[in-house]
Design a protein around this motif. Structure first.
Motif, PDB file in Angstrom:
ATOM      1  N   LEU A 123      10.294  -5.107  13.484  1.00 46.74           N
ATOM      2  CA  LEU A 123      11.590  -4.190  14.068  1.00 46.74           C
ATOM      3  C   LEU A 123      11.346  -2.674  13.522  1.00 46.74           C
ATOM      4  O   LEU A 123      11.366  -1.593  14.197  1.00 46.74           O
ATOM      5  CB  LEU A 123      12.587  -4.375  13.765  1.00 46.74           C
ATOM      6  CG  LEU A 123      13.576  -5.780  14.112  1.00 46.74           C
ATOM      7  CD1 LEU A 123      14.111  -6.153  13.382  1.00 46.74           C
ATOM      8  CD2 LEU A 123      13.145  -5.332  15.293  1.00 46.74           C
ATOM      9  N   CYS A 124      10.448  -2.494  12.723  1.00 45.12           N
ATOM     10  CA  CYS A 124       9.750  -1.576  11.936  1.00 45.12           C
ATOM     11  C   CYS A 124       9.276  -0.247  12.854  1.00 45.12           C
ATOM     12  O   CYS A 124       9.049   1.076  13.079  1.00 45.12           O
ATOM     13  CB  CYS A 124       9.456  -1.312  10.662  1.00 45.12           C
ATOM     14  SG  CYS A 124      10.336  -1.645   9.372  1.00 45.12           S
ATOM     15  N   ILE A 125       8.016  -0.937  13.967  1.00 44.54           N
ATOM     16  CA  ILE A 125       7.942  -0.825  14.926  1.00 44.54           C
ATOM     17  C   ILE A 125       8.770  -0.018  15.823  1.00 44.54           C
ATOM     18  O   ILE A 125       8.104   1.080  16.067  1.00 44.54           O
ATOM     19  CB  ILE A 125       6.776  -1.619  15.635  1.00 44.54           C
ATOM     20  CG1 ILE A 125       5.961  -2.600  14.585  1.00 44.54           C
ATOM     21  CG2 ILE A 125       6.163  -0.655  16.535  1.00 44.54           C
ATOM     22  CD1 ILE A 125       5.431  -3.772  15.315  1.00 44.54           C
ATOM     23  N   LEU A 126       9.898  -0.516  16.360  1.00 43.07           N
ATOM     24  CA  LEU A 126      10.598   0.198  17.378  1.00 43.07           C
ATOM     25  C   LEU A 126      11.220   1.749  16.641  1.00 43.07           C
ATOM     26  O   LEU A 126      11.733   2.298  17.352  1.00 43.07           O
ATOM     27  CB  LEU A 126      11.848  -0.708  17.469  1.00 43.07           C
ATOM     28  CG  LEU A 126      11.486  -1.968  17.994  1.00 43.07           C
ATOM     29  CD1 LEU A 126      12.734  -2.949  18.759  1.00 43.07           C
ATOM     30  CD2 LEU A 126      11.062  -2.211  20.144  1.00 43.07           C
ATOM     31  N   MET A 127      11.160   1.209  15.555  1.00 40.66           N
ATOM     32  CA  MET A 127      12.045   2.406  14.938  1.00 40.66           C
ATOM     33  C   MET A 127      10.689   3.648  14.601  1.00 40.66           C
ATOM     34  O   MET A 127      11.246   5.224  14.785  1.00 40.66           O
ATOM     35  CB  MET A 127      12.461   1.470  13.390  1.00 40.66           C
ATOM     36  CG  MET A 127      13.639   1.508  13.332  1.00 40.66           C
ATOM     37  SD  MET A 127      14.996   2.724  14.451  1.00 40.66           S
ATOM     38  CE  MET A 127      15.170   3.741  12.850  1.00 40.66           C
ATOM     39  N   PHE A 128       9.785   3.556  14.242  1.00 36.99           N
ATOM     40  CA  PHE A 128       8.582   4.251  14.157  1.00 36.99           C
ATOM     41  C   PHE A 128       8.304   4.878  16.254  1.00 36.99           C
ATOM     42  O   PHE A 128       8.149   5.981  15.903  1.00 36.99           O
ATOM     43  CB  PHE A 128       7.455   3.167  14.433  1.00 36.99           C
ATOM     44  CG  PHE A 128       6.410   4.700  14.279  1.00 36.99           C
ATOM     45  CD1 PHE A 128       5.975   5.684  13.431  1.00 36.99           C
ATOM     46  CD2 PHE A 128       4.968   4.751  14.518  1.00 36.99           C
ATOM     47  CE1 PHE A 128       5.017   6.702  12.870  1.00 36.99           C
ATOM     48  CE2 PHE A 128       4.055   5.442  15.132  1.00 36.99           C
ATOM     49  CZ  PHE A 128       3.515   6.361  14.087  1.00 36.99           C
ATOM     50  N   VAL A 129       8.615   4.250  16.975  1.00 44.37           N
ATOM     51  CA  VAL A 129       8.693   4.563  18.375  1.00 44.37           C
ATOM     52  C   VAL A 129       9.586   5.608  18.777  1.00 44.37           C
ATOM     53  O   VAL A 129       9.710   6.677  19.118  1.00 44.37           O
ATOM     54  CB  VAL A 129       9.104   3.724  19.273  1.00 44.37           C
ATOM     55  CG1 VAL A 129       8.713   4.141  20.927  1.00 44.37           C
ATOM     56  CG2 VAL A 129       7.810   2.723  19.293  1.00 44.37           C
ATOM     57  N   LEU A 130      11.278   5.273  17.728  1.00 45.08           N
ATOM     58  CA  LEU A 130      11.630   6.280  18.342  1.00 45.08           C
ATOM     59  C   LEU A 130      11.762   7.074  17.407  1.00 45.08           C
ATOM     60  O   LEU A 130      11.874   8.619  18.107  1.00 45.08           O
ATOM     61  CB  LEU A 130      12.735   5.286  17.052  1.00 45.08           C
ATOM     62  CG  LEU A 130      14.098   6.411  17.946  1.00 45.08           C
ATOM     63  CD1 LEU A 130      14.868   6.303  19.011  1.00 45.08           C
ATOM     64  CD2 LEU A 130      15.330   5.651  16.962  1.00 45.08           C
ATOM     65  N   PHE A 131      11.206   7.606  16.018  1.00 51.91           N
ATOM     66  CA  PHE A 131      10.102   8.595  15.296  1.00 51.91           C
ATOM     67  C   PHE A 131       9.866   9.496  16.249  1.00 51.91           C
ATOM     68  O   PHE A 131       9.926  10.839  16.285  1.00 51.91           O
ATOM     69  CB  PHE A 131       9.971   7.749  14.057  1.00 51.91           C
ATOM     70  CG  PHE A 131       9.101   9.480  13.305  1.00 51.91           C
ATOM     71  CD1 PHE A 131       9.951  10.292  12.384  1.00 51.91           C
ATOM     72  CD2 PHE A 131       7.166   9.321  13.355  1.00 51.91           C
ATOM     73  CE1 PHE A 131       9.529  11.256  11.358  1.00 51.91           C
ATOM     74  CE2 PHE A 131       7.529  10.094  12.608  1.00 51.91           C
ATOM     75  CZ  PHE A 131       7.948  11.392  11.755  1.00 51.91           C
ATOM     76  N   LEU A 132       8.585   9.322  16.809  1.00 46.83           N
ATOM     77  CA  LEU A 132       7.802   9.391  17.567  1.00 46.83           C
ATOM     78  C   LEU A 132       8.532  10.441  18.961  1.00 46.83           C
ATOM     79  O   LEU A 132       8.606  11.094  19.267  1.00 46.83           O
ATOM     80  CB  LEU A 132       6.420   9.199  18.174  1.00 46.83           C
ATOM     81  CG  LEU A 132       5.444   7.953  17.187  1.00 46.83           C
ATOM     82  CD1 LEU A 132       4.453   7.382  17.345  1.00 46.83           C
ATOM     83  CD2 LEU A 132       5.101   9.609  15.964  1.00 46.83           C
ATOM     84  N   ALA A 133       9.774   9.359  19.694  1.00 52.87           N
ATOM     85  CA  ALA A 133       9.882  10.155  20.417  1.00 52.87           C
ATOM     86  C   ALA A 133      11.167  11.246  20.452  1.00 52.87           C
ATOM     87  O   ALA A 133      11.219  12.487  21.098  1.00 52.87           O
ATOM     88  CB  ALA A 133      10.911   9.295  21.149  1.00 52.87           C
ATOM     89  N   GLY A 134      11.403  11.283  19.121  1.00 54.71           N
ATOM     90  CA  GLY A 134      12.607  12.235  18.791  1.00 54.71           C
ATOM     91  C   GLY A 134      11.548  13.700  18.841  1.00 54.71           C
ATOM     92  O   GLY A 134      12.584  15.115  18.964  1.00 54.71           O
ATOM     93  N   PHE A 135      10.118  13.863  19.395  1.00 57.32           N
ATOM     94  CA  PHE A 135       8.986  15.049  19.009  1.00 57.32           C
ATOM     95  C   PHE A 135      10.026  15.833  20.198  1.00 57.32           C
ATOM     96  O   PHE A 135       9.670  16.638  20.592  1.00 57.32           O
ATOM     97  CB  PHE A 135       8.118  15.219  18.486  1.00 57.32           C
ATOM     98  CG  PHE A 135       8.043  14.822  17.210  1.00 57.32           C
ATOM     99  CD1 PHE A 135       8.060  16.359  16.264  1.00 57.32           C
ATOM    100  CD2 PHE A 135       7.633  13.278  16.674  1.00 57.32           C
ATOM    101  CE1 PHE A 135       7.833  15.386  14.663  1.00 57.32           C
ATOM    102  CE2 PHE A 135       7.700  13.291  15.290  1.00 57.32           C
ATOM    103  CZ  PHE A 135       7.854  14.562  13.924  1.00 57.32           C
TER     104      PHE A 135
END
Length: 397
Positions: A123-135
């Protein structure tokens, strides 16, 4: 149960703080940092071996990160979309319905195959996608710190009154909205928390109760798309009538749950409940933009979500207490339908109040312009009367 309850509560409790940071630093920084904190909390939760550390890593750290990542995603939409804001909110919030339908099955497969801790790491993969989307968040409305720095020529923090913008509560229509919705939510989440246990008590193991969650998730996504589009055709604060309708039907469906002695009837109730749940969620941001404007919408949403945390936390435990005392969920579901009806009735007054506020503002602006014109006329008359004697004196000489 306490870990997940603490996590859900923290997401909403943090919302007023998130709104302040969003106003100060902008949507992009807050969303990126929030996703990073959530990623750290989720990853660290996958390495603990006892439940006590989970209260902090998952219940607080991960939840706070999710809260900081969630709210800017609603605020940023208003920077780019005005005419179709309802539809855009429907599309964005429909994503949660998609995962409500699909994620439980995925989690069950992952937990059975790779255990809980490795599931958290996946599930950390989904959080990492969210991290990239924030930019990708690029606000078009300047934040409070930028405006103050622009005025004074250097970056300084604004005064405390501008940091914590309680001025949104001076808007009467927002004030009614911010207290009417929490009043409705005391019973709103009771079916979502206790419906599965009610099905087990009523039908035992003879029916697939997961179907009800599937119905809620699917129709909630449909409702967000449909009613988000409908909201774009409703002018101004009259969008609030969609929320009134959603509260009315959700309250009615809650009261009908104990009356369903056939599983098919319960499926139909869940289909309607999910549809109007989607209606309620997708138009929250458009209504906030209508009531307080784009400049104050971040803290308006933050204060509302913070107030929502109280009934969300209190309502379901009271329903559980009634079940323990009475041996059935029937009374709990009947009572759960009352607060949405009361909250919906309160919200009916908002369009009328909002229109009156607009008329008062227009009257004040007209009075101000009239006063300015009168002062200008007086000044010209004074200048004319002083010039005439001077001209007569010059002609006499």
């Amino acid at each position: 149960a306490w870990v997940s309850s603490l996590s859900m509560g923290m997401v909403f409790f943090c919302s007023p703080i998130v709104s302040i940071f969003t106003d100060l630093f902008g949507c992009r920084k807050v969303a990126v940092i929030g996703a990073a904190v959530g990623l750290v909390g989720l990853l660290s939760s996958s390495f603990v071996s006892t439940i006590e550390p989970l209260y902090f890593t998952y219940g607080i750290l991960f939840a706070c990160g999710c809260s900081f990542a969630y709210q800017p995603s609603l605020v940023i939409l208003g920077h780019y979309f005005k005419k179709r804001l309802g539809l855009v909110n429907g599309i964005v919030t429909a994503g949660s319905s998609l995962f409500t339908v699909s994620l439980p099955f995925l989690l069950r497969v992952l937990i059975d195959s790779v255990d809980l801790y490795n599931t958290l790491r996946v599930l950390c993969i989904l959080m990492f996608v969210l991290f990239l989307a924030g930019f990708t968040y690029k606000p078009l409305v300047p934040n409070t710190k930028d405006k103050e720095g622009g005025k004074k020529g250097k970056s300084k923090f604004p005064p405390a009154k501008k940091i914590c913008n309680f001025s949104v509560f001076k808007v009467l229509s927002y004030r009614i909205w911010a207290f009417g919705i929490p009043a409705a939510l005391f019973g709103y989440f009771v079916p979502y928390v206790h419906l599965m246990n009610h099905v087990k008590d009523r039908f035992h193991d003879s029916v697939p109760e997961e179907v009800l969650l599937l119905c809620l998730g699917i129709t909630s996504g449909v409702g967000r798309l449909v009613f988000g589009r409908v909201a774009d055709y409703i002018p101004g604060a009259k969008k609030i009538y969609l929320q009134v309708a959603s509260f009315f039907f959700i309250g009615l469906m809650s009261m009908m749950i104990p009356l369903c002695n056939v599983f098919g009837a319960l499926v139909a109730v869940c289909l309607f409940m999910g549809l109007f749940d989607g209606c309620f969620i997708c138009i929250m941001a458009p209504i906030a933009f209508e009531l307080v404007g784009a400049q104050d919408v971040s803290q308006a949403i933050g204060f509302l979500l913070g107030l929502m945390s109280v009934p969300m936390t209190v309502g379901p435990p009271i329903a559980g207490l009634l079940r323990d005392k009475l041996g059935t969920y029937d009374v709990a579901f009947y009572l759960a339908g009352v607060p949405p009806l009361i909250g919906g009735a309160i919200l009916c007054f908002i369009p009328w109040v909002h229109e009156r506020q607009k008329l008062k503002k227009r009257a004040k602006s007209v009075d101000g312009e009239t006063t300015e014109k009168m002062l200008e006329n007086e000044s010209t008359l004074v200048s004319d009367t002083t010039e005439k004697p001077v001209k007569e004196l010059d002609s006499g000489l």
